[in-house]
Design an enzyme around this catalytic site. Structure first.
Site, PDB file in Angstrom:
ATOM      1  N   THR A  14      55.393  16.353  51.617  1.00 51.32           N
ATOM      2  CA  THR A  14      55.469  15.893  53.014  1.00 51.32           C
ATOM      3  C   THR A  14      55.740  17.051  53.962  1.00 51.32           C
ATOM      4  O   THR A  14      55.308  17.033  55.113  1.00 51.32           O
ATOM      5  CB  THR A  14      56.581  14.827  53.131  1.00 51.32           C
ATOM      6  N   SER A  61      53.764  15.256  45.661  1.00 52.30           N
ATOM      7  CA  SER A  61      54.496  15.475  44.401  1.00 52.30           C
ATOM      8  C   SER A  61      54.630  14.222  43.544  1.00 52.30           C
ATOM      9  O   SER A  61      55.043  14.304  42.391  1.00 52.30           O
ATOM     10  CB  SER A  61      55.869  16.102  44.652  1.00 52.30           C
ATOM     11  N   THR A  94      59.323  15.583  48.017  1.00 49.75           N
ATOM     12  CA  THR A  94      60.655  15.096  47.614  1.00 49.75           C
ATOM     13  C   THR A  94      60.609  14.195  46.380  1.00 49.75           C
ATOM     14  O   THR A  94      61.601  14.077  45.671  1.00 49.75           O
ATOM     15  CB  THR A  94      61.306  14.281  48.758  1.00 49.75           C
ATOM     16  N   ASP A  95      59.446  13.567  46.127  1.00 58.19           N
ATOM     17  CA  ASP A  95      59.405  12.508  45.105  1.00 58.19           C
ATOM     18  C   ASP A  95      59.780  12.994  43.704  1.00 58.19           C
ATOM     19  O   ASP A  95      60.487  12.296  42.978  1.00 58.19           O
ATOM     20  CB  ASP A  95      58.020  11.853  45.063  1.00 58.19           C
TER      21      ASP A  95
HETATM   22  N1  ASP Z   1      55.139  11.714  48.506  1.00 52.68           N
HETATM   23  C1  ASP Z   1      55.725  12.910  49.084  1.00 52.68           C
HETATM   24  C2  ASP Z   1      55.803  13.963  48.007  1.00 52.68           C
HETATM   25  O1  ASP Z   1      56.635  13.856  47.158  1.00 52.68           O
HETATM   26  C3  ASP Z   1      57.071  12.580  49.625  1.00 52.68           C
HETATM   27  C4  ASP Z   1      57.800  13.726  50.232  1.00 52.68           C
HETATM   28  O2  ASP Z   1      57.501  14.890  50.078  1.00 52.68           O
HETATM   29  O3  ASP Z   1      58.808  13.429  50.934  1.00 52.68           O
HETATM   30  O4  ASP Z   1      55.025  14.886  47.999  1.00 52.68           O
END
Ligand code: ASP
Length: 321
Positions: A14, A61, A94-95
């Site tokens: 993200t 991610s 973050t995932d």
């Molecule tokens: N779906 C995103 C990822 O993990 C979520 C994020 O980065 O906050 O790449």
């Protein structure tokens, strides 16, 4: 102080996301903006530190793969070995950030800082959190004495062992649970609360070479009405390891437990951890299954894959003393 290079390895997430409207913090596409554009938009730049950037991957991610991990471990090792590199920052979604952090700590155990950072809002947001997180991560990467793999988000420094995503939306989305954070970043300064993750000789090369042959390890959850059906199906498919995300202090629904006992008897390695967000399974004499020694299910899975693979990193030595 002589200014050595900082390296930024970008993998997407993200933090590199783009939305159609600046007011949209959830309807964006992750992994769109490359690292040089993210840095160009950083108010104040990199704070005078010479920075080497590499766009290693561009993925959401949630889709993190072993192939990206192998590439990451390889580049992290390469830059750690360079005398002119002070530390490494990795931009990441973050995932699965906690999984990548744990994997890198397990296989690299760096004597220099390797700092994963991320964002909960896309780069195109009215008030993106990525720029501050990158600045904080750079501050940690050049902090004297810093070492090991850590995550920096919302001004908090978490150890790779303890970090866990605990919120779906808030900017401060990570927690270190009972262990608490390693420290905080305040106005570019690190306020340390406890020790950095252990630095030791790593086994990155073995892990990279064997990644294509990593054993299949799956996570099974215990819940009301659970059965042995999934376990039996996985054993029939040749699964080599099972991580049971058990209730409470490692307890399992009796039907699932029966399936896991069968699986273990058939040669599948079974490790128990808790599905609770905090605490760890406290082992008791006579336990049928090994426990994860405090690791969450997703990290216990990585530890078990490494343990079962020929890169021979015993699970016990992966956990902080
Ligand atoms: N779906 C995103 C990822 O993990 C979520 C994020 O980065 O906050 O790449």
């Amino acid at each position: 102080m002589k200014r050595f290079n900082l390296v930024i390895l970008a993998t997407g997430g993200t933090i590199a996301g783009r939305a159609v409207s600046a007011g949209d913090n959830i309807g964006y596409t992750a992994a769109q903006v490359d690292i040089d554009h993210l840095l160009a938009a950083l108010p104040g730049g990199t704070g005078g530190w010479p920075v080497i950037t590499e766009q290693l991957a561009q993925v959401d991610s949630k889709d993190m793969s072993f192939a990206v991990w192998a590439k990451l471990a390889d580049r992290v090792n390469h830059f750690l070995a360079r005398g002119d590199v002070q530390g490494i920052v990795i931009t990441h979604g973050t995932d699965t950030l906690e999984e990548t952090a744990y994997f890198l700590q397990a296989v690299c155990r760096p004597a220099k800082p390797v700092v994963l950072t991320c964002a909960m809002r896309p780069a195109t947001a009215w008030a993106p959190d990525g720029p501050q997180n990158i600045r904080d991560a750079l501050a940690v990467a050049c902090h004297e004495g810093a070492h090991g793999v850590v995550a920096v988000c919302a001004g908090t420094v978490h150890s790779a062992f303890d970090v866990q995503k605990v919120h779906t939306y808030r900017l401060d989305a990570f927690s270190s649970g009972d262990a608490g954070p390693i420290g905080y970043v305040e106005e570019g300064q690190v306020r340390l609360l406890r020790n950095w993750p252990v630095a030791q000789e790593g086994k990155a090369q073995a892990a990279i070479e064997n990644i294509a042959n990593w054993p299949r390890v799956e996570i099974i959850m215990s819940y009301a009405g659970a059965s042995a059906a999934i376990v039996r199906a996985l054993v029939a498919q040749g699964v080599q390891g099972l991580v049971a995300a058990a209730t409470g202090n490692g307890t399992l629904h009796h039907a699932l437990e029966a399936g896991l006992i069968e699986a273990q008897a058939a040669g599948v390695k079974v490790v128990r951890c808790t599905r609770c967000a905090n605490g760890r399974v406290l082992p008791r004499a006579g336990d049928i299954f090994a426990d994860s020694e405090g690791l969450t299910p997703v990290k216990a899975r990585i530890a078990l894959m490494l343990e079962l693979s020929t890169c021979d990193i015993p699970r016990k030595t992966l956990v902080l003393p």
